[in-house]
Scaffold this active site. Structure first.
Site, short mmCIF file in Angstrom:
data_model
loop_
_atom_site.label_atom_id
_atom_site.label_comp_id
_atom_site.label_asym_id
_atom_site.label_seq_id
_atom_site.Cartn_x
_atom_site.Cartn_y
_atom_site.Cartn_z
N ASP A 118 -2.47 -1.21 10.02
CA ASP A 118 -2.63 -1.19 8.56
C ASP A 118 -3.30 -2.45 8.02
O ASP A 118 -3.62 -2.52 6.83
CB ASP A 118 -1.27 -1.03 7.87
N PRO A 129 9.63 -4.24 -0.11
CA PRO A 129 10.72 -3.81 0.77
C PRO A 129 10.23 -3.67 2.21
O PRO A 129 9.13 -3.19 2.46
CB PRO A 129 11.15 -2.47 0.19
N ALA A 139 9.63 0.13 5.16
CA ALA A 139 9.56 1.13 4.09
C ALA A 139 8.32 2.00 4.15
O ALA A 139 8.22 2.99 3.44
CB ALA A 139 9.61 0.42 2.72
N GLY A 197 4.23 -4.08 4.18
CA GLY A 197 4.53 -5.45 3.77
C GLY A 197 4.03 -6.50 4.75
O GLY A 197 3.35 -7.46 4.36
N LYS A 234 0.85 -1.20 0.00
CA LYS A 234 0.00 0.00 0.00
C LYS A 234 0.89 1.24 0.00
O LYS A 234 2.03 1.23 0.45
CB LYS A 234 -0.96 0.02 1.19
#
Length: 286
Positions: free
Chosen positions: A139, A97, A100, A104, A12
């Site tokens: 998230d 990654p 970041a 992820g 995202k």
């Protein structure tokens, strides 16, 4: 007999990110328009192994035990649904990654929730599944839902927006990372020079006006991170010089993305950034 489930876990980006203040529980309220992009991990679950749970991932620094968000998502799902997978093996092929701001770990957790929900014939609606995700991480609700959405509260309150018109992005992850709790602490002590205009961003998305979307990209964490890491200014200057419509940091960093008008622009910018930054990726909306 075991069965293997496969699910894509998509990164995202935050098109906007505002921090509205500290809550009584110690967390902060946020308001953010998030967008799923095509950079993805692959998550594979083997259900019914008859063995203790395991998680494997070849990427350096990724936890391979119950502290991994994907493992925690499976625990939350099984507890809430009353299902026992009778042994579970989770395998993650990591391409997003890490550290970041690209979500992820949250994307992997969302993929586990979707895969298990499908396997057990959808005991939860997608929004109920996203609510479960809130027990795993801030998230995870959005990463479970995907697409384009306004996220509020800690990230658990979602309002689906019209899908963003297909857009191209170049994502650059510099070789430093940022402590998110420390960043929130510093933000609490900093005057914020510019906040996102969420109404204008939503209007630009509804109108399908990518130029207007690019003009409204804004992340309140960006100046705080840039004060410590001036190379973000160098990355953004390259993006500006090579035709980006707009650019911003995602999440609490350290990745910066540029919205670009075509693949040709993306390829040139990607080549220029790779001179100094090995983790540069081209992505599109999903």
């Amino acid at each position: 007999m075991s069965q293997t489930l496969r699910e894509g876990a998509f990164a995202k980006i935050n098109l906007t990110l505002d921090v509205l203040g500290k809550r009584p529980d110690g967390y902060h309220n946020i308001e953010s328009v998030m967008q799923t992009i095509s950079i993805r991990d692959d998550v594979e679950l083997e259900v019914g192994t008859g063995k203790p749970w395991t998680l494997t991932c070849g990427a350096e620094g990724v936890p391979q035990d119950e502290t991994n968000l994907a493992w925690r998502a499976a625990e939350v799902f099984c507890r809430a649904s009353g299902r026992d997978p009778e042994g579970l093996s989770i395998r993650i092929v990591k391409r997003i990654p890490t550290q970041a701001g690209l979500g992820g770990g949250s994307a992997d957790a969302g993929a586990v929730l979707r895969a298990l929900n499908r396997y057990y014939a959808y005991p939860f609606s997608v929004y109920a599944l996203a609510e479960l995700g809130a027990e795993v991480g801030s998230d995870v609700p959005f990463c479970t839902l995907g697409g384009t959405a306004l996220c509020q509260g800690r990230g658990e309150r979602l309002r689906k927006l019209p899908d963003l018109t297909e857009a191209l992005f170049v994502v650059c992850k510099p070789d430093f990372s940022v402590s998110t709790p420390e960043l929130y602490r510093r933000l609490d002590e900093t005057a914020i020079p510019r906040r996102p205009n969420q109404t204008a961003m939503e209007a630009a998305i509804v109108q399908g006006d990518l130029g207007a979307v690019a003009q409204q990209l804004c992340n309140v964490f960006e100046p705080v991170v840039t004060a410590e890491h001036l190379e973000l200014n160098y990355i953004k200057s390259l993006m500006n010089s090579y035709g980006a419509l707009g650019f911003a940091m995602t999440g609490s960093g350290s990745a910066v993305y540029a919205m670009v008008p075509s693949f040709e622009y993306a390829a040139v910018l990607c080549a220029m950034l790779k001179d100094n930054y090995p983790q540069v990726l081209i992505a599109k909306t999903v």
